[in-house]
Write an enzyme that holds these catalytic residues in place. Sequence first.
Site, PDB file in Angstrom:
ATOM      1  N   ASP A  17       0.856  -1.180   0.000  1.00  0.00           N
ATOM      2  CA  ASP A  17       0.000   0.000   0.000  1.00  0.00           C
ATOM      3  C   ASP A  17       0.902   1.244   0.000  1.00  0.00           C
ATOM      4  OD1 ASP A  17      -1.624   2.149   0.695  1.00  0.00           O
ATOM      5  OD2 ASP A  17      -2.619   1.110   2.343  1.00  0.00           O
ATOM      6  N   ILE A  18       0.785   2.070  -1.006  1.00  0.00           N
ATOM      7  CA  ILE A  18       1.702   3.205  -1.154  1.00  0.00           C
ATOM      8  C   ILE A  18       1.545   4.227  -0.027  1.00  0.00           C
ATOM      9  CG2 ILE A  18       0.263   4.682  -2.652  1.00  0.00           C
ATOM     10  CD1 ILE A  18       2.870   5.086  -4.363  1.00  0.00           C
ATOM     11  N   ASN A  31      -6.374  12.764 -10.955  1.00  0.00           N
ATOM     12  CA  ASN A  31      -7.088  13.148 -12.179  1.00  0.00           C
ATOM     13  C   ASN A  31      -6.934  14.666 -12.305  1.00  0.00           C
ATOM     14  OD1 ASN A  31      -9.470  14.461 -10.894  1.00  0.00           O
ATOM     15  ND2 ASN A  31      -9.726  12.387 -10.072  1.00  0.00           N
ATOM     16  N   GLY A  39      -9.671   4.748  -5.989  1.00  0.00           N
ATOM     17  CA  GLY A  39      -8.385   4.063  -6.126  1.00  0.00           C
ATOM     18  C   GLY A  39      -7.304   4.658  -5.238  1.00  0.00           C
ATOM     19  N   ASP A  41      -5.755   7.434  -5.434  1.00  0.00           N
ATOM     20  CA  ASP A  41      -5.998   8.854  -5.164  1.00  0.00           C
ATOM     21  C   ASP A  41      -6.810   9.015  -3.871  1.00  0.00           C
ATOM     22  OD1 ASP A  41      -6.201  11.584  -5.552  1.00  0.00           O
ATOM     23  OD2 ASP A  41      -7.433  11.471  -7.363  1.00  0.00           O
ATOM     24  N   SER A 128      -2.400   4.637 -14.140  1.00  0.00           N
ATOM     25  CA  SER A 128      -3.337   4.392 -15.264  1.00  0.00           C
ATOM     26  C   SER A 128      -3.899   2.976 -15.385  1.00  0.00           C
ATOM     27  CB  SER A 128      -2.729   4.783 -16.625  1.00  0.00           C
ATOM     28  OG  SER A 128      -2.681   6.189 -16.779  1.00  0.00           O
ATOM     29  N   THR A 129      -3.445   2.030 -14.557  1.00  0.00           N
ATOM     30  CA  THR A 129      -3.900   0.641 -14.779  1.00  0.00           C
ATOM     31  C   THR A 129      -5.128   0.247 -13.951  1.00  0.00           C
ATOM     32  OG1 THR A 129      -2.409  -0.354 -13.145  1.00  0.00           O
ATOM     33  CG2 THR A 129      -1.553  -0.091 -15.377  1.00  0.00           C
ATOM     34  N   TYR A 132      -8.348   3.993 -15.080  1.00  0.00           N
ATOM     35  CA  TYR A 132      -8.012   4.502 -16.410  1.00  0.00           C
ATOM     36  C   TYR A 132      -7.793   3.399 -17.455  1.00  0.00           C
ATOM     37  CZ  TYR A 132      -7.859   9.500 -15.185  1.00  0.00           C
ATOM     38  OH  TYR A 132      -8.189  10.785 -14.827  1.00  0.00           O
TER      39      TYR A 132
HETATM   40  P1  ADP Z   1      -5.773   5.246 -12.487  1.00  0.00           P
HETATM   41  O1  ADP Z   1      -7.001   6.120 -12.465  1.00  0.00           O
HETATM   42  O2  ADP Z   1      -4.511   6.019 -12.857  1.00  0.00           O
HETATM   43  O3  ADP Z   1      -5.971   4.012 -13.299  1.00  0.00           O
HETATM   44  P2  ADP Z   1      -6.230   3.810  -9.948  1.00  0.00           P
HETATM   45  O4  ADP Z   1      -6.019   4.372  -8.583  1.00  0.00           O
HETATM   46  O5  ADP Z   1      -7.609   3.477 -10.359  1.00  0.00           O
HETATM   47  O6  ADP Z   1      -5.518   4.873 -10.952  1.00  0.00           O
HETATM   48  O7  ADP Z   1      -5.326   2.514 -10.110  1.00  0.00           O
HETATM   49  C1  ADP Z   1      -3.936   2.527 -10.290  1.00  0.00           C
HETATM   50  C2  ADP Z   1      -3.310   1.352  -9.567  1.00  0.00           C
HETATM   51  O8  ADP Z   1      -3.197   1.675  -8.177  1.00  0.00           O
HETATM   52  C3  ADP Z   1      -4.105   0.043  -9.636  1.00  0.00           C
HETATM   53  O9  ADP Z   1      -3.179  -1.030  -9.843  1.00  0.00           O
HETATM   54  C4  ADP Z   1      -4.712  -0.054  -8.233  1.00  0.00           C
HETATM   55  O10 ADP Z   1      -4.921  -1.402  -7.840  1.00  0.00           O
HETATM   56  C5  ADP Z   1      -3.595   0.552  -7.406  1.00  0.00           C
HETATM   57  N1  ADP Z   1      -3.911   0.990  -6.046  1.00  0.00           N
HETATM   58  C6  ADP Z   1      -5.109   1.283  -5.473  1.00  0.00           C
HETATM   59  N2  ADP Z   1      -4.945   1.632  -4.174  1.00  0.00           N
HETATM   60  C7  ADP Z   1      -3.601   1.586  -3.926  1.00  0.00           C
HETATM   61  C8  ADP Z   1      -2.771   1.815  -2.783  1.00  0.00           C
HETATM   62  N3  ADP Z   1      -3.282   2.201  -1.613  1.00  0.00           N
HETATM   63  N4  ADP Z   1      -1.411   1.637  -2.915  1.00  0.00           N
HETATM   64  C9  ADP Z   1      -0.864   1.266  -4.093  1.00  0.00           C
HETATM   65  N5  ADP Z   1      -1.591   1.025  -5.199  1.00  0.00           N
HETATM   66  C10 ADP Z   1      -2.931   1.174  -5.124  1.00  0.00           C
END
Ligand code: ADP
Length: 182
Positions: A17-18, A31, A39, A41, A128-129, A132
């Site tokens: 988890d980032i 965005n 997600g 964000d 983006s994965t 998006y």
């Molecule tokens: P985007 O709109 O750029 O596609 P998302 O947030 O929907 O961004 O997804 C981008 C990636 O981040 C996906 O692989 C998602 O599973 C991942 N993700 C979601 N929450 C977290 C988190 N807390 N830490 C790291 N990665 C995450």
Amino acid sequence: MEQRTIIQTKISLIHGDITKQETDAIVNAANPSLMGGGGVDGAIHRAGGKAILEECKELVSKQGRLPTGKAVITTGGNLKAKYVIHTVGPFWQGGTKSEAELLTRAYQESLKLAIKHKLSSISFPSISTGAYGYPVEEASRVAIKAVVSLLRKEATSLEEVVFVLFDSRTYKHYRSALEEIS
Ligand code: ADP
């Protein structure tokens, strides 16, 4: 954990988890409104508190929405990371709308901001994965190449670049992409 060193910078892949990362900066897959969302964000704004959103609003009122491929920096608020670098990746439209070039820019503009602020470590999510829709097999190659080529080109303060991958499928694709680098 997988690792690779490019010039003097270690690139690491971790599953996690980032919002928990202790690097100097973490990158948000934002965005253009910078007003938060779902997600990663949403997770960053929830964990970091309202100081991040306040700075985002201030930036948007001064310079408008953030175009795809650009990046801005704010406080990390309550996060362990001191800064959040917000960038906007491309929305996947089948691969014919310069998505790879825009995704490359999102990574490289984020790195340039980190270098400009003399940071020594930065964490990226898989931009983006998620919502998006960029296919992760392709996005992982673009992401790794974007980081490696910038590190090879620019003198940098960076000691470590971490990709923090949320699920094991994403992790596996990034691991393959890192192994492909010669
Ligand atoms: P985007 O709109 O750029 O596609 P998302 O947030 O929907 O961004 O997804 C981008 C990636 O981040 C996906 O692989 C998602 O599973 C991942 N993700 C979601 N929450 C977290 C988190 N807390 N830490 C790291 N990665 C995450």
